[in-house]
Design a protein around this motif. Structure first.
Motif, mmCIF file in Angstrom:
data_model
loop_
_atom_site.group_PDB
_atom_site.id
_atom_site.type_symbol
_atom_site.label_atom_id
_atom_site.label_comp_id
_atom_site.label_asym_id
_atom_site.label_seq_id
_atom_site.Cartn_x
_atom_site.Cartn_y
_atom_site.Cartn_z
ATOM 1 N N PHE A 116 34.744 42.021 48.978
ATOM 2 C CA PHE A 116 35.446 40.738 48.954
ATOM 3 C C PHE A 116 34.472 39.663 49.424
ATOM 4 O O PHE A 116 34.271 39.462 50.610
ATOM 5 N N THR A 117 33.820 38.971 48.470
ATOM 6 C CA THR A 117 32.769 38.011 48.804
ATOM 7 C C THR A 117 33.251 36.574 48.626
ATOM 8 O O THR A 117 34.348 36.333 48.123
ATOM 9 N N SER A 118 32.402 35.648 48.994
ATOM 10 C CA SER A 118 32.752 34.226 48.900
ATOM 11 C C SER A 118 32.850 33.736 47.458
ATOM 12 O O SER A 118 33.383 32.663 47.212
ATOM 13 N N VAL A 119 32.352 34.503 46.504
ATOM 14 C CA VAL A 119 32.444 34.114 45.093
ATOM 15 C C VAL A 119 33.406 35.017 44.316
ATOM 16 O O VAL A 119 33.445 34.978 43.089
ATOM 17 N N GLY A 120 34.166 35.816 45.021
ATOM 18 C CA GLY A 120 35.134 36.710 44.384
ATOM 19 C C GLY A 120 34.805 38.160 44.648
ATOM 20 O O GLY A 120 33.987 38.483 45.505
ATOM 21 N N ILE A 121 35.441 39.033 43.889
ATOM 22 C CA ILE A 121 35.243 40.466 44.075
ATOM 23 C C ILE A 121 33.934 40.886 43.407
ATOM 24 O O ILE A 121 33.683 40.567 42.245
ATOM 25 N N ALA A 122 33.109 41.608 44.156
ATOM 26 C CA ALA A 122 31.799 42.046 43.660
ATOM 27 C C ALA A 122 31.966 43.197 42.672
ATOM 28 O O ALA A 122 32.715 44.141 42.921
ATOM 29 N N ALA A 123 31.253 43.101 41.554
ATOM 30 C CA ALA A 123 31.295 44.153 40.536
ATOM 31 C C ALA A 123 30.800 45.475 41.116
ATOM 32 O O ALA A 123 29.849 45.512 41.887
ATOM 33 N N GLY A 124 31.476 46.560 40.754
ATOM 34 C CA GLY A 124 31.063 47.886 41.188
ATOM 35 C C GLY A 124 31.436 48.245 42.610
ATOM 36 O O GLY A 124 31.075 49.309 43.091
ATOM 37 N N SER A 125 32.143 47.383 43.309
ATOM 38 C CA SER A 125 32.492 47.622 44.704
ATOM 39 C C SER A 125 33.829 48.350 44.825
ATOM 40 O O SER A 125 34.555 48.539 43.848
ATOM 41 N N TYR A 126 34.142 48.740 46.062
ATOM 42 C CA TYR A 126 35.445 49.329 46.345
ATOM 43 C C TYR A 126 36.556 48.354 45.954
ATOM 44 O O TYR A 126 37.556 48.751 45.358
ATOM 45 N N ALA A 127 36.378 47.081 46.261
ATOM 46 C CA ALA A 127 37.386 46.071 45.930
ATOM 47 C C ALA A 127 37.595 45.979 44.424
ATOM 48 O O ALA A 127 38.733 45.821 43.955
ATOM 49 N N ALA A 128 36.534 46.111 43.647
ATOM 50 C CA ALA A 128 36.653 46.066 42.186
ATOM 51 C C ALA A 128 37.440 47.261 41.667
ATOM 52 O O ALA A 128 38.287 47.127 40.776
ATOM 53 N N SER A 129 37.185 48.429 42.229
ATOM 54 C CA SER A 129 37.941 49.624 41.836
ATOM 55 C C SER A 129 39.411 49.474 42.181
ATOM 56 O O SER A 129 40.293 49.839 41.397
ATOM 57 N N TRP A 130 39.673 48.941 43.362
ATOM 58 C CA TRP A 130 41.050 48.728 43.811
ATOM 59 C C TRP A 130 41.748 47.735 42.895
ATOM 60 O O TRP A 130 42.885 47.942 42.480
ATOM 61 N N MET A 131 41.058 46.649 42.567
ATOM 62 C CA MET A 131 41.651 45.640 41.690
ATOM 63 C C MET A 131 41.945 46.232 40.311
ATOM 64 O O MET A 131 43.003 45.976 39.729
ATOM 65 N N SER A 132 41.026 47.017 39.785
ATOM 66 C CA SER A 132 41.222 47.639 38.480
ATOM 67 C C SER A 132 42.440 48.556 38.490
ATOM 68 O O SER A 132 43.291 48.493 37.597
ATOM 69 N N ALA A 133 42.545 49.400 39.498
ATOM 70 C CA ALA A 133 43.675 50.326 39.597
ATOM 71 C C ALA A 133 44.993 49.575 39.748
ATOM 72 O O ALA A 133 46.010 49.948 39.139
ATOM 73 N N THR A 134 44.989 48.513 40.530
ATOM 74 C CA THR A 134 46.202 47.712 40.733
ATOM 75 C C THR A 134 46.619 47.032 39.435
ATOM 76 O O THR A 134 47.803 47.033 39.079
ATOM 77 N N ALA A 135 45.662 46.465 38.724
ATOM 78 C CA ALA A 135 45.969 45.788 37.462
ATOM 79 C C ALA A 135 46.504 46.772 36.421
ATOM 80 O O ALA A 135 47.469 46.472 35.717
ATOM 81 N N ILE A 136 45.914 47.941 36.336
ATOM 82 C CA ILE A 136 46.384 48.958 35.388
ATOM 83 C C ILE A 136 47.802 49.390 35.739
ATOM 84 O O ILE A 136 48.676 49.490 34.867
#
Length: 96
Positions: free
Chosen positions: A30-50
């Motif tokens: 969770f960075t100042s420019v949004g969710i970083a690609a390939g990070s735990y947050a990105a995986s979480w966001m992907s799973a939540t969106a699906i």
């Protein structure tokens, strides 16, 4: 001695939690420019969106952490983090 230790660890816990929160948010993506690609947050966001059919609900923990990563912690969030850290520190102080 236990009460003094509890108060000291409570103060350290509260301060440490507030200082550590932005570091931990950044470390998990969770960075100042949004969710970083390939990070735990990105995986979480992907799973939540699906799971929700393509979006992330406003007010969800994921959206709150995304906002905190981008804009920093609000006053209320800072107080909550400090309270949690202080409580953990106090409990540890009483146990030790």
């Amino acid at each position: 001695m236990g009460l003094i230790t509890a108060v000291a660890l409570s103060t350290i816990g509260a301060s440490g939690a507030v200082v550590a929160a932005p570091v931990v948010l950044g470390a998990i993506g969770f960075t100042s420019v949004g969710i970083a690609a390939g990070s735990y947050a990105a995986s979480w966001m992907s799973a939540t969106a699906i799971a929700s059919g393509g979006g992330v609900a406003a007010g969800s923990l994921l959206s709150v952490l995304t906002s905190a990563g981008m804009a920093g912690l609000s006053t209320a969030s800072t107080a909550a983090v400090a309270g949690a850290g202080g409580t953990v520190g106090a409990v540890l102080g009483l146990v030790v």
